[in-house]
Write a protein that holds these residues in place. Structure first.
Motif, PDB file in Angstrom:
ATOM      1  N   ARG A 115      -4.683  14.348 -12.267  1.00 31.18           N
ATOM      2  CA  ARG A 115      -5.326  13.256 -11.719  1.00 31.18           C
ATOM      3  C   ARG A 115      -4.133  12.631 -10.906  1.00 31.18           C
ATOM      4  NH1 ARG A 115      -2.577   8.768 -12.494  1.00 31.18           N
ATOM      5  NH2 ARG A 115      -1.155   9.764 -13.726  1.00 31.18           N
ATOM      6  N   PRO A 116      -2.372  12.969 -11.128  1.00 34.53           N
ATOM      7  CA  PRO A 116      -1.765  12.425  -9.743  1.00 34.53           C
ATOM      8  C   PRO A 116      -1.813  12.861  -8.672  1.00 34.53           C
ATOM      9  CG  PRO A 116      -0.326  13.669 -12.464  1.00 34.53           C
ATOM     10  CD  PRO A 116      -2.316  12.978 -12.189  1.00 34.53           C
ATOM     11  N   TRP A 117      -2.970  13.773  -8.319  1.00 37.10           N
ATOM     12  CA  TRP A 117      -3.302  14.576  -6.980  1.00 37.10           C
ATOM     13  C   TRP A 117      -3.925  13.693  -6.070  1.00 37.10           C
ATOM     14  CZ3 TRP A 117      -0.906  17.565 -10.875  1.00 37.10           C
ATOM     15  CH2 TRP A 117       0.565  17.486 -10.469  1.00 37.10           C
ATOM     16  N   ARG A 118      -5.166  13.093  -7.559  1.00 40.47           N
ATOM     17  CA  ARG A 118      -6.390  13.085  -6.680  1.00 40.47           C
ATOM     18  C   ARG A 118      -6.575  11.074  -6.385  1.00 40.47           C
ATOM     19  NH1 ARG A 118      -7.860  16.780  -7.949  1.00 40.47           N
ATOM     20  NH2 ARG A 118      -9.053  17.585  -9.590  1.00 40.47           N
ATOM     21  N   GLU A 119      -7.358  11.530  -5.184  1.00 38.46           N
ATOM     22  CA  GLU A 119      -7.341   9.672  -4.034  1.00 38.46           C
ATOM     23  C   GLU A 119      -7.568   8.955  -5.141  1.00 38.46           C
ATOM     24  OE1 GLU A 119      -9.599  11.044  -0.662  1.00 38.46           O
ATOM     25  OE2 GLU A 119      -8.418  12.612   0.351  1.00 38.46           O
ATOM     26  N   GLY A 120      -7.101   8.036  -4.192  1.00 40.72           N
ATOM     27  CA  GLY A 120      -7.757   6.802  -5.059  1.00 40.72           C
ATOM     28  C   GLY A 120      -6.750   5.531  -4.943  1.00 40.72           C
ATOM     29  N   TRP A 121      -6.566   4.817  -5.397  1.00 43.37           N
ATOM     30  CA  TRP A 121      -5.784   3.142  -5.388  1.00 43.37           C
ATOM     31  C   TRP A 121      -5.061   2.717  -7.151  1.00 43.37           C
ATOM     32  CZ3 TRP A 121     -11.167   3.807  -5.588  1.00 43.37           C
ATOM     33  CH2 TRP A 121     -12.052   3.884  -4.143  1.00 43.37           C
ATOM     34  N   TYR A 122      -4.128   2.763  -6.631  1.00 45.12           N
ATOM     35  CA  TYR A 122      -2.570   2.213  -8.014  1.00 45.12           C
ATOM     36  C   TYR A 122      -2.481   0.830  -8.094  1.00 45.12           C
ATOM     37  CZ  TYR A 122      -0.971   6.926  -8.153  1.00 45.12           C
ATOM     38  OH  TYR A 122      -1.728   8.884  -9.065  1.00 45.12           O
ATOM     39  N   GLY A 123      -2.027   0.920  -8.828  1.00 46.80           N
ATOM     40  CA  GLY A 123      -2.111  -1.104  -9.252  1.00 46.80           C
ATOM     41  C   GLY A 123      -0.911  -0.278 -10.617  1.00 46.80           C
ATOM     42  N   SER A 124      -0.131  -1.819 -10.485  1.00 45.64           N
ATOM     43  CA  SER A 124       0.846  -2.579 -12.079  1.00 45.64           C
ATOM     44  C   SER A 124       1.363  -3.709 -12.162  1.00 45.64           C
ATOM     45  CB  SER A 124       2.610  -2.130 -11.595  1.00 45.64           C
ATOM     46  OG  SER A 124       3.457  -2.095 -12.469  1.00 45.64           O
ATOM     47  N   GLY A 125       0.861  -4.136 -14.273  1.00 49.88           N
ATOM     48  CA  GLY A 125       0.745  -4.896 -14.408  1.00 49.88           C
ATOM     49  C   GLY A 125       2.017  -6.044 -13.824  1.00 49.88           C
ATOM     50  N   ALA A 126       3.588  -5.480 -13.413  1.00 50.23           N
ATOM     51  CA  ALA A 126       4.582  -6.079 -13.111  1.00 50.23           C
ATOM     52  C   ALA A 126       4.038  -6.731 -11.844  1.00 50.23           C
ATOM     53  CB  ALA A 126       4.941  -5.163 -12.911  1.00 50.23           C
ATOM     54  N   ASP A 127       2.978  -6.183 -10.697  1.00 49.76           N
ATOM     55  CA  ASP A 127       3.097  -7.177  -9.639  1.00 49.76           C
ATOM     56  C   ASP A 127       1.818  -7.992  -9.974  1.00 49.76           C
ATOM     57  OD1 ASP A 127       5.241  -4.845  -8.526  1.00 49.76           O
ATOM     58  OD2 ASP A 127       3.226  -3.620  -7.756  1.00 49.76           O
ATOM     59  N   TYR A 128       0.866  -7.762 -11.033  1.00 51.28           N
ATOM     60  CA  TYR A 128      -0.328  -8.365 -10.885  1.00 51.28           C
ATOM     61  C   TYR A 128       0.262  -9.938 -11.984  1.00 51.28           C
ATOM     62  CZ  TYR A 128      -5.051  -9.753 -12.784  1.00 51.28           C
ATOM     63  OH  TYR A 128      -5.641 -10.665 -12.957  1.00 51.28           O
ATOM     64  N   ASN A 129       1.461  -9.806 -12.445  1.00 52.66           N
ATOM     65  CA  ASN A 129       1.571 -11.635 -12.181  1.00 52.66           C
ATOM     66  C   ASN A 129       1.649 -11.962 -11.961  1.00 52.66           C
ATOM     67  OD1 ASN A 129       1.491 -10.646 -15.611  1.00 52.66           O
ATOM     68  ND2 ASN A 129       2.941 -10.201 -16.232  1.00 52.66           N
ATOM     69  N   VAL A 130       3.189 -11.686 -10.589  1.00 58.40           N
ATOM     70  CA  VAL A 130       3.519 -12.060 -10.219  1.00 58.40           C
ATOM     71  C   VAL A 130       2.032 -12.245  -8.565  1.00 58.40           C
ATOM     72  CG1 VAL A 130       5.061 -12.686  -7.694  1.00 58.40           C
ATOM     73  CG2 VAL A 130       5.513 -11.115  -9.807  1.00 58.40           C
ATOM     74  N   ASN A 131       1.126 -11.793  -8.080  1.00 59.41           N
ATOM     75  CA  ASN A 131       0.785 -11.965  -7.278  1.00 59.41           C
ATOM     76  C   ASN A 131      -0.691 -11.428  -7.967  1.00 59.41           C
ATOM     77  OD1 ASN A 131      -0.988 -12.022  -5.000  1.00 59.41           O
ATOM     78  ND2 ASN A 131      -0.268 -10.652  -4.210  1.00 59.41           N
ATOM     79  N   PRO A 132      -1.259 -12.460  -8.647  1.00 61.29           N
ATOM     80  CA  PRO A 132      -3.050 -11.737  -9.380  1.00 61.29           C
ATOM     81  C   PRO A 132      -4.338 -11.132  -8.808  1.00 61.29           C
ATOM     82  CG  PRO A 132      -2.568 -14.045  -9.077  1.00 61.29           C
ATOM     83  CD  PRO A 132      -1.265 -13.623  -9.145  1.00 61.29           C
ATOM     84  N   VAL A 133      -3.951  -9.718  -7.549  1.00 56.31           N
ATOM     85  CA  VAL A 133      -5.086  -8.956  -6.858  1.00 56.31           C
ATOM     86  C   VAL A 133      -5.052  -7.522  -6.933  1.00 56.31           C
ATOM     87  CG1 VAL A 133      -5.283 -11.207  -5.232  1.00 56.31           C
ATOM     88  CG2 VAL A 133      -3.387  -9.191  -4.972  1.00 56.31           C
ATOM     89  N   MET A 134      -6.213  -7.017  -6.616  1.00 56.52           N
ATOM     90  CA  MET A 134      -6.033  -5.505  -6.855  1.00 56.52           C
ATOM     91  C   MET A 134      -5.102  -4.721  -5.559  1.00 56.52           C
ATOM     92  SD  MET A 134      -7.381  -5.851  -9.793  1.00 56.52           S
ATOM     93  CE  MET A 134      -8.419  -6.772 -10.828  1.00 56.52           C
ATOM     94  N   GLY A 135      -5.490  -5.747  -4.593  1.00 52.16           N
ATOM     95  CA  GLY A 135      -4.374  -4.896  -3.385  1.00 52.16           C
ATOM     96  C   GLY A 135      -5.364  -4.454  -2.635  1.00 52.16           C
TER      97      GLY A 135
END
Length: 259
Positions: A115-135
């Motif tokens: 999985r870590p080598w698969r293409e996709g989109w990442y995110g973190s709940g820590a960033d989401y708390n400050v800016n609640p968007v997926m990116g």
């Protein structure tokens, strides 16, 4: 959704037209000036019936927000599966601190170990708390359809890699969404087996996406297809004995034995 920032012209039922001078979207309070250059009035967006200049109501979300975006992502992935994008997978796991959960949407071949080598989109709940968007150009509180539209516009080539059939995983994911949404999410944080003995497969961990929800008490969840084989062997190899002398192990033991 219209912009709400200093300089926005608003209308208040008792004060008339005014201009916002300060906005705090974390608390829902604004400061506005009505006819006087020196004096501002503090207003609450939840209770003071503030409107835009054209009469459109400004509604501040009163319900407690989701502290993590995973349930919204699960609903989006389920909708994309139904549209034929079945080679789209959602992996979620906690940070080492345990305070927030990360997520990874990946496409293409289903291989959880790779999985870590698969293409996709990442995110973190820590960033989401400050800016609640997926990116990917979405806005806070976007609906499932709006999230899909924003993702398709942001990365059409990446999303196209999810086209295809994976009936086993789609059926598993549909059942998980039926059991968990809208208040809970799953974590694929698998406890590693010890070197001497393999543990029995535990149920998939379930976490509430809002602090006000009780602990999950529904049916136990099975691991996704392709995951069961990961439990047939230890994932951490036992460390070989360290011999810093460079001598054979038996000779070292003889030298350290007491006469």
């Amino acid at each position: 959704m219209k912009t709400l920032a200093p300089g926005t012209v608003i209308f208040h039922r008792h004060r008339g037209y005014g201009v916002i001078t300060h906005v705090n979207l974390l608390t829902g309070w604004i400061s506005a000036r009505f006819g006087s250059e020196a004096r501002t009035l503090d207003l609450n967006l939840s209770t003071d019936d503030v409107q835009h200049a054209d009469g459109e109501a400004i509604l501040f979300r009163r319900a407690p927000p989701d502290r993590m975006p995973h349930a919204r992502l699960m609903a989006m992935v389920r909708a994309l599966h139904q549209a034929g994008y079945e080679k789209l997978y959602l992996y979620s796991w906690p940070k080492p601190s345990g305070l927030h959960w990360r997520w990874h949407l990946f496409t293409g071949q289903r291989d959880w170990m790779q999985r870590p080598w698969r293409e996709g989109w990442y995110g973190s709940g820590a960033d989401y708390n400050v800016n609640p968007v997926m990116g990917w150009g979405d806005s806070p509180g976007a609906t499932t359809d709006e999230l899909i539209t924003a993702l398709a516009r942001f990365d059409p080539q990446g999303l196209a890699q999810a086209l295809g059939r994976d009936e086993d995983h789609t059926a598993w994911f549909q059942g998980v969404c039926k059991a968990l949404l809208p208040g809970y999410m799953y974590s694929l944080d698998m406890e590693r087996a010890t070197a001497d003995r393999l543990r029995e497969t535990p149920p998939v961990p379930v976490i509430a996406v809002r602090a006000s929800l009780p602990p999950y008490s529904g049916p136990q969840l099975s691991w996704p297809p392709g995951w069961a084989g990961l439990w047939t062997r230890a994932h951490v190899l036992p460390a070989p004995p360290i011999n810093i002398t460079g001598e054979p192990l038996q000779l070292t033991r003889r030298l350290t034995e007491k006469p």
